[in-house]
Design a protein around this motif. Sequence first.
Motif, short mmCIF file in Angstrom:
data_model
loop_
_atom_site.label_atom_id
_atom_site.label_comp_id
_atom_site.label_asym_id
_atom_site.label_seq_id
_atom_site.Cartn_x
_atom_site.Cartn_y
_atom_site.Cartn_z
N THR A 63 0.84 -1.19 0.00
CA THR A 63 0.00 0.00 0.00
C THR A 63 0.89 1.25 0.00
O THR A 63 2.08 1.18 0.31
N THR A 64 0.30 2.34 -0.39
CA THR A 64 1.03 3.60 -0.58
C THR A 64 0.23 4.73 0.04
O THR A 64 -0.96 4.86 -0.23
N LEU A 65 0.89 5.52 0.84
CA LEU A 65 0.23 6.66 1.47
C LEU A 65 0.27 7.88 0.56
O LEU A 65 1.30 8.17 -0.04
N VAL A 66 -0.85 8.58 0.48
CA VAL A 66 -0.88 9.89 -0.17
C VAL A 66 -1.56 10.85 0.79
O VAL A 66 -2.65 10.56 1.30
N VAL A 67 -0.91 11.97 1.05
CA VAL A 67 -1.51 13.04 1.86
C VAL A 67 -1.53 14.28 0.98
O VAL A 67 -0.49 14.70 0.47
N VAL A 68 -2.72 14.80 0.75
CA VAL A 68 -2.82 15.88 -0.24
C VAL A 68 -3.73 17.00 0.28
O VAL A 68 -4.74 16.74 0.93
N LYS A 69 -3.32 18.22 -0.03
CA LYS A 69 -4.12 19.39 0.30
C LYS A 69 -5.23 19.47 -0.74
O LYS A 69 -4.95 19.57 -1.95
N LYS A 70 -6.46 19.41 -0.27
CA LYS A 70 -7.59 19.28 -1.20
C LYS A 70 -7.64 20.38 -2.26
O LYS A 70 -7.96 20.15 -3.41
N GLU A 71 -7.32 21.62 -1.83
CA GLU A 71 -7.53 22.76 -2.73
C GLU A 71 -6.66 22.74 -3.98
O GLU A 71 -6.93 23.46 -4.93
N ILE A 72 -5.63 21.90 -4.00
CA ILE A 72 -4.74 21.90 -5.17
C ILE A 72 -5.26 21.01 -6.30
O ILE A 72 -4.73 21.05 -7.41
N LEU A 73 -6.30 20.23 -6.02
CA LEU A 73 -6.76 19.23 -7.00
C LEU A 73 -7.79 19.81 -7.99
O LEU A 73 -8.38 20.85 -7.75
N GLY A 74 -7.95 19.07 -9.09
CA GLY A 74 -9.00 19.44 -10.06
C GLY A 74 -8.61 20.57 -10.98
O GLY A 74 -9.46 21.18 -11.62
N LYS A 75 -7.32 20.87 -11.07
CA LYS A 75 -6.90 22.04 -11.88
C LYS A 75 -5.99 21.68 -13.06
O LYS A 75 -5.53 22.58 -13.75
N SER A 76 -5.71 20.40 -13.27
CA SER A 76 -4.76 20.06 -14.34
C SER A 76 -5.40 20.12 -15.72
O SER A 76 -4.69 20.20 -16.72
N GLY A 77 -6.73 20.06 -15.78
CA GLY A 77 -7.40 20.08 -17.08
C GLY A 77 -7.28 18.79 -17.86
O GLY A 77 -7.61 18.71 -19.04
N ASP A 121 -8.04 14.61 -18.55
CA ASP A 121 -9.03 13.55 -18.37
C ASP A 121 -8.26 12.37 -17.75
O ASP A 121 -7.72 11.52 -18.44
N ILE A 122 -8.20 12.37 -16.44
CA ILE A 122 -7.32 11.45 -15.70
C ILE A 122 -7.94 10.06 -15.62
O ILE A 122 -9.13 9.94 -15.31
N PRO A 123 -7.18 9.00 -15.90
CA PRO A 123 -7.71 7.65 -15.64
C PRO A 123 -8.21 7.59 -14.18
O PRO A 123 -7.53 8.08 -13.29
N SER A 124 -9.38 7.03 -13.99
CA SER A 124 -10.02 7.10 -12.66
C SER A 124 -9.10 6.65 -11.54
O SER A 124 -9.04 7.28 -10.48
N MET A 125 -8.40 5.54 -11.75
CA MET A 125 -7.57 5.01 -10.67
C MET A 125 -6.38 5.92 -10.36
O MET A 125 -5.69 5.72 -9.36
N LEU A 126 -6.08 6.87 -11.25
CA LEU A 126 -4.97 7.79 -11.01
C LEU A 126 -5.45 9.15 -10.51
O LEU A 126 -4.66 10.08 -10.36
N ASP A 127 -6.74 9.27 -10.27
CA ASP A 127 -7.35 10.56 -9.94
C ASP A 127 -7.54 10.69 -8.42
O ASP A 127 -8.39 10.03 -7.83
N TYR A 128 -6.73 11.54 -7.80
CA TYR A 128 -6.83 11.71 -6.35
C TYR A 128 -8.24 12.11 -5.91
O TYR A 128 -8.74 11.65 -4.89
N SER A 129 -8.86 13.00 -6.68
CA SER A 129 -10.19 13.52 -6.28
C SER A 129 -11.21 12.39 -6.14
O SER A 129 -12.02 12.39 -5.23
N LEU A 130 -11.13 11.45 -7.07
CA LEU A 130 -12.06 10.34 -7.05
C LEU A 130 -11.80 9.44 -5.84
O LEU A 130 -12.74 8.99 -5.16
#
Lengths: 354, 354
Positions: free
Chosen positions: B201-215, B217-226
């Motif tokens: 397993t792999t930990l990801v800690v992310v500040k929510k406000e930085i997401l959703g701005k790359s423009g 069409d991210i593969p779902s499994m690679l999409d932090y927001s999802l």
Amino acid sequence: MTKIHNFSAGPCILPQEVFQKSAEAILDFNGSGLSLLEISHRSKDFVAVMDEARAIIKRLMNLGDDYEVLYLQGGASLQFAMVPFNLMKLESGKAAYTDTGTWAAGAIKEAKKLGKVDVVGSSKEENYSFIPKDFKIGSEYDYFHCTSNNTIYGTEMKTFPKVDTLLVCDMSSDIFSRVIDFSQFDLIYAGAQKNMGPAGTTLVVVKKEILGKSGRDIPSMLDYSLHIAKESMYNTPPVFAVYASLLTLQHLENNGGIAAAEKNNIAKAELIYNEIDRNPLFATYCKVEDRSLMNACFKLTDESKKEEFDAAWKAAGINGLNGHRSLGGYRASMYNALPLESVQVLVDVIKNLK
Amino acid sequence: MTKIHNFSAGPCILPQEVFQKSAEAILDFNGSGLSLLEISHRSKDFVAVMDEARAIIKRLMNLGDDYEVLYLQGGASLQFAMVPFNLMKLESGKAAYTDTGTWAAGAIKEAKKLGKVDVVGSSKEENYSFIPKDFKIGSEYDYFHCTSNNTIYGTEMKTFPKVDTLLVCDMSSDIFSRVIDFSQFDLIYAGAQKNMGPAGTTLVVVKKEILGKSGRDIPSMLDYSLHIAKESMYNTPPVFAVYASLLTLQHLENNGGIAAAEKNNIAKAELIYNEIDRNPLFATYCKVEDRSLMNACFKLTDESKKEEFDAAWKAAGINGLNGHRSLGGYRASMYNALPLESVQVLVDVIKNLK
């Protein structure tokens, strides 16, 4: 304590031997004095585990050296993206899919991000209650993708179509449950957590000659060729999950292989479907000819009996019988490791409902 | 049997309690009569595991609700692709990276597939023997990516630069080993298999406000927001690895937290580095100020002593001391769970070489 009959849809029951041996390996792996969890994945002992896990898959599938076996991470859901990245051509790529349930729809969604997808057969409008069969797949497609078993809706492909392109199949929920000619497929994938082991690893079996033709600059971790070149150790593999999967497959091989598992699975499925068909208080959801050997989805014909039935199966030690929220009702998941005895307990509870 | 002193670089030693408790859970999880491996990931008991694992990370890092915690699959190597997919803008995206070792270079390679990468600092030409520090990162970059600790070369960032863009860090090999202000980062990721648990397993800690701005069409499994929307259960998580990670973090929290771990890690590092510096038969590879607390890489100054030294540490019950093939020599990996006693045994062997 009442014995528990675990009908969980996945992660699901595995052979008791797998629990025993994997717990022992966590305390002392191969008599090394070290835990399976603290050894290097490059150690001789773990490389042997990975090699044997890959080899046993080929033996069980009766496949030759034109196929490669990988133990990856990310579940079938990551395969939904990896398949088009590797097989759908960058320029005017096009693939054919059947839409037979939630997971098939998920695979379609990911493929559409990379190219054109034609849904050549769908049972969506009839709540996924049958397997579409009436279609032809020509060579204009880069590949055809299907889902062999639909856990949520309880349907299963009994045969696979002849296609004039690559045949790709998501076998997550019925792999190794029945005798199949695996050589008809170009790519097979399966999340391990049904008949292959615990959650945390994903099997990919791929015909080598189909790779390297999509023309895409594939992210390394999504590139089958790279994983093959690194013998399924491009990066640190999920050591525990691969080891427990090896134990699960060794148990299968040592107990008559797929043919014996199929015989048991047919006996379990007949036991429950025969009772449901006979019993006016119960009904199945799907077309009889498409009924899954793995997941019997059924409902009460008289909802007023729900409380009584729920209390009865719980009292009998049955676990995990509630249907998926998409369909409701009940789902008896009867993967390889579920004993016939557990199905008999459930059938007795069904019979006793008056 | 001689006690084994496990200096393995990862997967590596974990607290003995983690081995005991995770083995017990495989036989009977929470007194349920079911194995941890056969329960649904949607069951109340496992949802509680995932929730607590995510919560304990926030407590240990002292982070608030502007951050989200995910337990994913695929290792840091999949993060090498996920970071640019989520943070690098589709139109004229550009990111800054430092190249401090094999894994940093791997991250750079994946980012280049999606946009422009400027390597703003590199020690590659000097065999990764130091941490580059002399650079400025402006707001023209979508993010700056660095690797906090380089397992193979034994270097570690002691401080992190102030940047005018997002700060992203791969902390796979030194997370939770020392007190850090985690709130300076916008995204942190770490493969679990050092200080956080077993491989898988792999930990990801992310500040929510930085997401959703790359423009993109991210593969779902690679999409932090999802993954965030699905509370780290977009698909079946690696149940066992997440549970064993929770046990590892509970052990950390119950034994004084990161501050206590740091104190131990400094004591262990001083013990070995002081001896190597004193001892003319040994030398380290890297700049003294950049030496890692986690991985002490060193070599013999007189290669003719190799056979004798190798025999001596093996006889002392030391495991996993060979250096990575990229550097050669020796590597003493001293993750949180390695006791000071094991380092003392190694130092005694080093001292006794004449």
